[in-house]
Design a protein around this motif. Structure first.
Motif, short mmCIF file in Angstrom:
data_model
loop_
_atom_site.label_atom_id
_atom_site.label_comp_id
_atom_site.label_asym_id
_atom_site.label_seq_id
_atom_site.Cartn_x
_atom_site.Cartn_y
_atom_site.Cartn_z
N THR A 198 0.81 -1.22 0.00
CA THR A 198 0.00 0.00 0.00
C THR A 198 0.84 1.27 0.00
O THR A 198 0.28 2.37 -0.06
CB THR A 198 -0.93 0.01 1.23
N LEU A 224 0.08 4.70 -2.10
CA LEU A 224 -1.34 4.93 -2.37
C LEU A 224 -1.78 6.25 -1.75
O LEU A 224 -1.29 6.66 -0.70
CB LEU A 224 -2.20 3.80 -1.81
N ALA A 241 -7.35 5.89 -1.02
CA ALA A 241 -7.15 4.52 -1.49
C ALA A 241 -6.74 3.61 -0.33
O ALA A 241 -7.17 2.45 -0.26
CB ALA A 241 -6.10 4.49 -2.59
N HIS A 273 -8.77 0.41 0.92
CA HIS A 273 -8.11 -0.90 1.01
C HIS A 273 -8.28 -1.51 2.40
O HIS A 273 -8.52 -2.70 2.55
CB HIS A 273 -6.62 -0.77 0.67
N ASP A 274 -8.17 -0.67 3.44
CA ASP A 274 -8.33 -1.17 4.81
C ASP A 274 -9.74 -1.66 5.07
O ASP A 274 -9.95 -2.53 5.92
CB ASP A 274 -7.98 -0.07 5.82
N LEU A 309 -11.61 -3.25 2.87
CA LEU A 309 -11.89 -4.47 2.12
C LEU A 309 -11.61 -5.70 2.96
O LEU A 309 -10.55 -5.80 3.60
CB LEU A 309 -11.02 -4.51 0.85
N ARG A 331 -10.94 -9.87 3.18
CA ARG A 331 -10.41 -10.93 2.33
C ARG A 331 -11.33 -12.13 2.26
O ARG A 331 -11.06 -13.08 1.52
CB ARG A 331 -9.03 -11.37 2.83
N LEU A 387 -7.31 -0.28 -7.62
CA LEU A 387 -6.75 -1.24 -6.66
C LEU A 387 -6.66 -2.64 -7.27
O LEU A 387 -5.72 -3.39 -7.00
CB LEU A 387 -7.60 -1.27 -5.39
N GLU A 388 -7.64 -2.99 -8.11
CA GLU A 388 -7.62 -4.30 -8.76
C GLU A 388 -6.42 -4.41 -9.69
O GLU A 388 -5.76 -5.46 -9.75
CB GLU A 388 -8.91 -4.53 -9.53
N LEU A 401 -4.50 -5.30 -5.38
CA LEU A 401 -4.90 -5.07 -3.99
C LEU A 401 -6.41 -5.25 -3.79
O LEU A 401 -6.90 -5.07 -2.67
CB LEU A 401 -4.48 -3.66 -3.54
N ALA A 402 -7.13 -5.56 -4.82
CA ALA A 402 -8.58 -5.80 -4.71
C ALA A 402 -8.98 -6.78 -5.79
O ALA A 402 -8.30 -6.92 -6.81
CB ALA A 402 -9.37 -4.49 -4.85
N GLY A 436 -10.56 -7.79 -0.63
CA GLY A 436 -9.18 -7.36 -0.57
C GLY A 436 -8.26 -8.54 -0.85
O GLY A 436 -8.64 -9.69 -0.72
#
Length: 373
Positions: free
Chosen positions: A314, A317, A321, A325-326, A328, A330, A357-358, A362-363, A372
């Protein structure tokens, strides 16, 4: 077309890998003469057994044209790009009587990476398809750090650990190679079409099977020997007691390559294979990138323990962003509106950031929402 390339393309279609007897014939007589003998059936019994079912399939020129249309090149032992040193271990193992270890007759490659250049510093990262979030996170982090240090990440593009390793390397703008058990023009699994396209732009998608070859269960085990051979060493992140990743590790060990395994919770079935590999002495313990570099890297690769911590995926970023990300998960996919409420970023900005992010691994988009990685 070059008659050597045509002969290699013909033999690649005729023989189901690993075709050890045919490989020896080609080494002794050359591909053009060997191909002529195969067509006429004037070959030793062992070669006949490997080639007779398809000897009359004359589609080499069409295969090369189809490959070119898909951006695929045929790399042969006659080319400067051929990874002769990494694959030498297969020929040596075959000559010791390991029939599964025959080297490929040729490789179909989609992507800009030059094989002879990128495999000198390389590590295979493999593991379970049904990986845990711990395993995927570890694979992505290791791949990110290795790729950031100029190490090529090799894997098999499967769900779970393989996919996480490719995404981690892509996120570091590094080189990653996906070795397939089907034609290099086929995306398998289909859900990894976008991922494989990114790999082909930044590294290479590799197969010893000609274009259009569909995946089959036995081809994955055959493919695993290539992953083990091409990389300097193999890292198993997660694996059950019986798994393809353990097969790759066993192949690497038989080829004289370093094998490392990542420990996990003693209660996790997905770590039992790793623990078995460590306990039996087949693999050494890997808990960090310096552990891996010590086994597969060049002198001077191991980081000074007093040096600053390695970068995180990260890093770099924008603040929004990072917030997204945080937020998302998993394991539990969420739609954009839920993520906007969770992270406090406007919905229209969330919708713009998710594809970004994808792209950097990262996503991940699913039918139920976003996850995530």
């Amino acid at each position: 077309m070059d008659e050597v390339r045509l002969a290699r393309a013909y033999l690649s279609r005729v023989a189901e890998p690993p075709a050890g007897a045919l490989g020896v014939l080609v080494e002794h007589l050359g591909p053009v003469e060997a191909a002529g003998l195969v067509r006429r059936g004037e070959v030793p019994r062992a070669v006949l057994d490997e080639t007779s079912a398809r000897a009359g399939v004359e589609v080499a020129a069409a295969d090369l044209e189809r490959a070119a249309a898909a951006g695929i090149r045929l790399v042969t032992p006659e080319d400067e790009e051929w990874p002769a040193w990494p694959l030498l271990c297969l020929a040596n193992a075959r000559d010791r009587g390991l029939r599964w270890a025959a080297p490929p007759l040729a490789l179909w490659v989609r992507g800009p990476a030059q094989l002879d250049e990128v495999l000198g510093r390389s590590a295979a990262i493999v593991g379970a398809r049904a990986a845990t979030s711990y395993g995927e996170h570890t694979a992505a982090e290791f791949a990110y750090e290795l790729a950031g240090r100029g190490v090529t990440v090799v894997s098999g593009a499967a769900f779970g650990i393989d996919g996480a390793a490719h995404r981690g390397a892509l996120g570091a703008q590094g080189t990653t190679l996906a070795v397939l058990a089907c034609g290099a023009d086929i995306s398998y699994p289909a859900a990894h079409t976008t991922l494989l396209n990114h790999v082909a732009k930044q590294g290479a998608v590799i197969s010893e099977y000609p274009p259009g070859t569909t995946p089959a269960k036995y081809r994955f085990l055959v493919r695993n020997r290539l992953i083990a051979a091409l990389a300097v060493g193999t890292v198993v992140v997660e694996a059950g007691r019986r798994s393809g990743a353990r097969n790759t590790a066993a192949s690497a060990a038989a080829l004289g390559k370093p094998v490392l395994a990542v420990p996990g919770p003693v209660s996790s079935p997905m770590s039992q294979g790793c623990h078995d590999l460590i306990r039996s002495g087949t693999a050494t313990l890997a808990t960090s990138v310096p552990d891996i570099l010590e086994a597969v890297g060049a002198i001077g690769d191991v980081a000074d323990p007093r040096a600053p911590s390695p970068p995180r995926p990260t890093d770099g970023l924008a603040p929004q962003a990072v917030q997204l990300h945080d937020a998302l998960s998993r394991s539990s996919p969420a739609p954009p509106d839920h993520l906007a409420r969770a992270c406090g970023v406007p919905l229209e900005r969330v919708r713009a950031l998710l594809p970004e992010l994808e792209l950097v691994g990262l996503a991940r988009r699913t039918e139920e929402g976003w996850l995530g990685t």
